[in-house]
Design a protein around this motif. Sequence first.
Motif, mmCIF file in Angstrom:
data_model
loop_
_atom_site.group_PDB
_atom_site.id
_atom_site.type_symbol
_atom_site.label_atom_id
_atom_site.label_comp_id
_atom_site.label_asym_id
_atom_site.label_seq_id
_atom_site.Cartn_x
_atom_site.Cartn_y
_atom_site.Cartn_z
ATOM 1 N N ILE A 57 -18.284 -7.714 9.706
ATOM 2 C CA ILE A 57 -18.432 -6.329 10.167
ATOM 3 C C ILE A 57 -19.236 -5.524 9.137
ATOM 4 N N LEU A 58 -18.985 -5.737 7.847
ATOM 5 C CA LEU A 58 -19.708 -5.017 6.796
ATOM 6 C C LEU A 58 -21.190 -5.335 6.866
ATOM 7 N N GLU A 59 -21.541 -6.619 6.973
ATOM 8 C CA GLU A 59 -22.946 -7.009 7.017
ATOM 9 C C GLU A 59 -23.638 -6.471 8.265
ATOM 10 N N GLU A 60 -22.951 -6.459 9.397
ATOM 11 C CA GLU A 60 -23.554 -5.960 10.632
ATOM 12 C C GLU A 60 -23.769 -4.445 10.563
ATOM 13 N N ALA A 61 -22.819 -3.720 9.955
ATOM 14 C CA ALA A 61 -22.959 -2.264 9.824
ATOM 15 C C ALA A 61 -24.133 -1.925 8.914
ATOM 16 N N GLU A 62 -24.323 -2.700 7.836
ATOM 17 C CA GLU A 62 -25.446 -2.460 6.933
ATOM 18 C C GLU A 62 -26.766 -2.798 7.617
ATOM 19 N N ALA A 63 -26.755 -3.884 8.403
ATOM 20 C CA ALA A 63 -27.988 -4.283 9.083
ATOM 21 C C ALA A 63 -28.415 -3.242 10.123
ATOM 22 N N LEU A 64 -27.428 -2.610 10.777
ATOM 23 C CA LEU A 64 -27.732 -1.594 11.779
ATOM 24 C C LEU A 64 -28.031 -0.229 11.154
ATOM 25 N N GLY A 65 -27.887 -0.111 9.818
ATOM 26 C CA GLY A 65 -28.174 1.159 9.149
ATOM 27 C C GLY A 65 -27.048 2.155 9.283
ATOM 28 N N MET A 66 -25.871 1.701 9.676
ATOM 29 C CA MET A 66 -24.758 2.630 9.846
ATOM 30 C C MET A 66 -24.246 3.102 8.493
ATOM 31 N N ILE A 67 -24.373 2.270 7.447
ATOM 32 C CA ILE A 67 -24.000 2.659 6.093
ATOM 33 C C ILE A 67 -25.086 2.159 5.160
ATOM 34 N N GLU A 68 -25.185 2.774 3.979
ATOM 35 C CA GLU A 68 -26.185 2.373 3.005
ATOM 36 C C GLU A 68 -25.763 1.052 2.378
ATOM 37 N N LYS A 69 -26.655 0.130 2.291
ATOM 38 C CA LYS A 69 -26.358 -1.175 1.731
ATOM 39 C C LYS A 69 -25.978 -1.048 0.265
ATOM 40 N N GLY A 70 -24.905 -1.623 -0.096
ATOM 41 C CA GLY A 70 -24.422 -1.577 -1.473
ATOM 42 C C GLY A 70 -23.492 -0.431 -1.751
ATOM 43 N N PHE A 129 0.835 -1.204 0.000
ATOM 44 C CA PHE A 129 0.000 0.000 0.000
ATOM 45 C C PHE A 129 0.874 1.260 0.000
ATOM 46 N N LYS A 130 0.328 2.303 -0.585
ATOM 47 C CA LYS A 130 1.042 3.581 -0.603
ATOM 48 C C LYS A 130 1.091 4.173 0.790
ATOM 49 N N THR A 131 -0.092 4.210 1.451
ATOM 50 C CA THR A 131 -0.163 4.689 2.842
ATOM 51 C C THR A 131 -1.038 3.734 3.639
ATOM 52 N N LYS A 132 -0.778 3.675 4.956
ATOM 53 C CA LYS A 132 -1.568 2.822 5.858
ATOM 54 C C LYS A 132 -2.043 3.703 7.009
ATOM 55 N N ASN A 133 -3.395 3.799 7.150
ATOM 56 C CA ASN A 133 -4.000 4.629 8.186
ATOM 57 C C ASN A 133 -4.709 3.736 9.200
ATOM 58 N N PHE A 134 -4.107 3.600 10.406
ATOM 59 C CA PHE A 134 -4.693 2.766 11.451
ATOM 60 C C PHE A 134 -5.576 3.641 12.338
ATOM 61 N N THR A 135 -6.884 3.341 12.327
ATOM 62 C CA THR A 135 -7.881 4.181 13.011
ATOM 63 C C THR A 135 -8.278 3.633 14.376
ATOM 64 N N GLN A 136 -7.791 2.511 14.784
ATOM 65 C CA GLN A 136 -8.070 1.781 16.021
ATOM 66 C C GLN A 136 -9.400 1.044 15.953
ATOM 67 N N PHE A 137 -10.447 1.687 15.440
ATOM 68 C CA PHE A 137 -11.758 1.035 15.396
ATOM 69 C C PHE A 137 -12.220 0.878 13.937
ATOM 70 N N GLN A 138 -12.789 -0.297 13.677
ATOM 71 C CA GLN A 138 -13.292 -0.553 12.318
ATOM 72 C C GLN A 138 -14.616 0.180 12.090
ATOM 73 N N VAL A 139 -15.447 0.188 13.133
ATOM 74 C CA VAL A 139 -16.755 0.852 13.049
ATOM 75 C C VAL A 139 -16.773 1.989 14.073
ATOM 76 N N PRO A 140 -16.924 3.209 13.610
ATOM 77 C CA PRO A 140 -17.229 3.628 12.219
ATOM 78 C C PRO A 140 -16.008 4.154 11.463
ATOM 79 N N ASP A 141 -14.786 4.142 12.127
ATOM 80 C CA ASP A 141 -13.649 4.885 11.575
ATOM 81 C C ASP A 141 -13.220 4.391 10.201
ATOM 82 N N VAL A 142 -12.996 3.074 10.043
ATOM 83 C CA VAL A 142 -12.538 2.548 8.744
ATOM 84 C C VAL A 142 -13.600 2.773 7.691
ATOM 85 N N LEU A 143 -14.888 2.573 8.057
ATOM 86 C CA LEU A 143 -15.976 2.772 7.097
ATOM 87 C C LEU A 143 -16.029 4.216 6.633
#
Length: 598
Positions: free
Chosen positions: A203-216, A172-186
């Motif tokens: 994690i992706l499916e759970e975030a979509e199910a909770l409405g944290m991100i738009e599905k698709g 990778f050109k750069t690597k950004n470690f955010t500590q938390f996947q939800v919601p930081d990486v998203l």
Amino acid sequence: MNLKKLLSTFLWVLILVISVPCLAYEGLTVKIGYAQGLELYHQSSILKETLEYLQKKIPNYRFELLPISSVDTQEDIKKEKIDFLIAPSNFFVELSGGIPFTHLATRIFDGTKDPAKTVGSTFVVRAERNDIQSIKDLRGKNCAASLPDSLGGWLAALGEIKEHGFDPDNFFKTKNFTQFQVPDVLNSVLSGSSDVGILSTCILEEAEALGMIEKGSLRVINKKTDDLSPIHCARSTQLYSDMSFVSLQGVPEPLVREVTVALLSMPVFDHSRWSVENDQYSIRKLLRELRLGPYSYLRDNSLTGLAKRYKTEIIAFVGILLFLIFNEFNLRRLVNKRTRQLSDALKAKEEADREAAEERKKFATLEKNGIIAQLGTIIAHEAKQPIATLTNYLQIFKMYLDRKNDNDAFSKDVFENMENQVSRLNTLVNSVRNFAKQKQNPQIKTDLVLITQKAIRSLEATEPDIEKVKISFNSKLKTALVLADPFSLELLILNLLRNGAQEAVSNTAKGSPILKVELSLSNDNKSFILLVENSGNLMTDKDLSRLVSLGESVKPDGLGLGLSIIRGIADLHGADLGFTGRDKGGVIASLRIDQLHV
């Protein structure tokens, strides 16, 4: 009765001793540590429900959750006196060898085909990024991930990149470690700050199910099409064991047993449950390929790092090298030893050959002198009478001519010349006889045992077929002193041995040729008797008489000179020489010679 009381008392004491650790913990706080890098979502869904269930099932203890640093893990565990620990499986691979622990349970997804493989990584990009379709397209892009030691949020992804033939350290050109996947990486991916995000499985499916991100709105890269994923969550890598629950050293066994039973009996929570399934091998293999955790020394190219990395190979190489060096020195030592032995043997052989040559030369000279002496004696003896007769006839003829007064000058001159020549011939004959008599060596004190042994050695060194003959020498005497000429006596014995050996080799019908030599003292203690016995043809009385007769040989092509020589030598020493036949064929030659009394 007393025995029953004693046994009863002993059992109560034993139960009390066993119960002391448990009683000491009862009513106290049980500390459960957890890896500080766990995402908040997992902390609420896993840690909270597990803690509540343990507290419910084991009410005698108060359970407390404490965060443990992923950097100073061992120090925090010792400092906080942690009893149990919850962390990703790779966490315990790195911890192994540092602090003793016992694996109790691993979180698995309920209903999967392989419960031990439940966590992996998912590469996600924005759905409209048509320029990114495979892992190869991710090279040189900006990446967002939770933590560098997260199994699903980073390590599994690096393993997949390496499996595709790329260098995960410089992918990778750069690597950004955010500590938390939800919601930081998203958020980092959706906002365009990062081209690709790495999420743990589901994690992706759970975030979509909770409405944290738009599905698709996010698309999975390198999506695996098999059905091994837990509850059919999308994934981009292979799967590994999820978080584990372990007990640390020092926790009482009854408490460990209660906690284990409670975990395994805990109902399904968030599609998950605790199980005994655990696959440490695949995680160790992943960390070794990535050269991380306990295998980080593989990144060290210093002498120390190389030594640690190739410890087994270096030990094997050094061992082989030392073995080769030792073997080389040992071979050189053996070669030098064998060379010295061979050199010594060659020198000994050369010395023996030189001595044998000298002995042969001496014996040849002595034998030649003996033959000359014998021939001179015979010729001188036989020629003496014809010369005397010739002289008498000359004198008679001269007297006859004187009576006839026929003494002319020519006749006188012829008779004088004839007398001179006959006188000269007579002088020559007398000189030969005197030479033969005066050529004998002086007789000295001689050991017959040593002379016999020396003659045997000379025979072995000079006769080409002597190895076919079985020679034995038997003497109960350590010394046998006689007055003799050593060389002449040795020549006598050597001739007896040689004649016996040649007869044994040529005429032994059955078995090995035999040549026996025996030396003993006579019954009157005045002389020594040397017997030389050999196998061969049966000897008739005529053959034996020929042996006794001077100048006759029993060999078809023999001249009898050898017998003449040895008989002459025996006569010079006042010894008796005789021959008798063997019942089984062959001859026994006997030599009796007077003992020298000192």
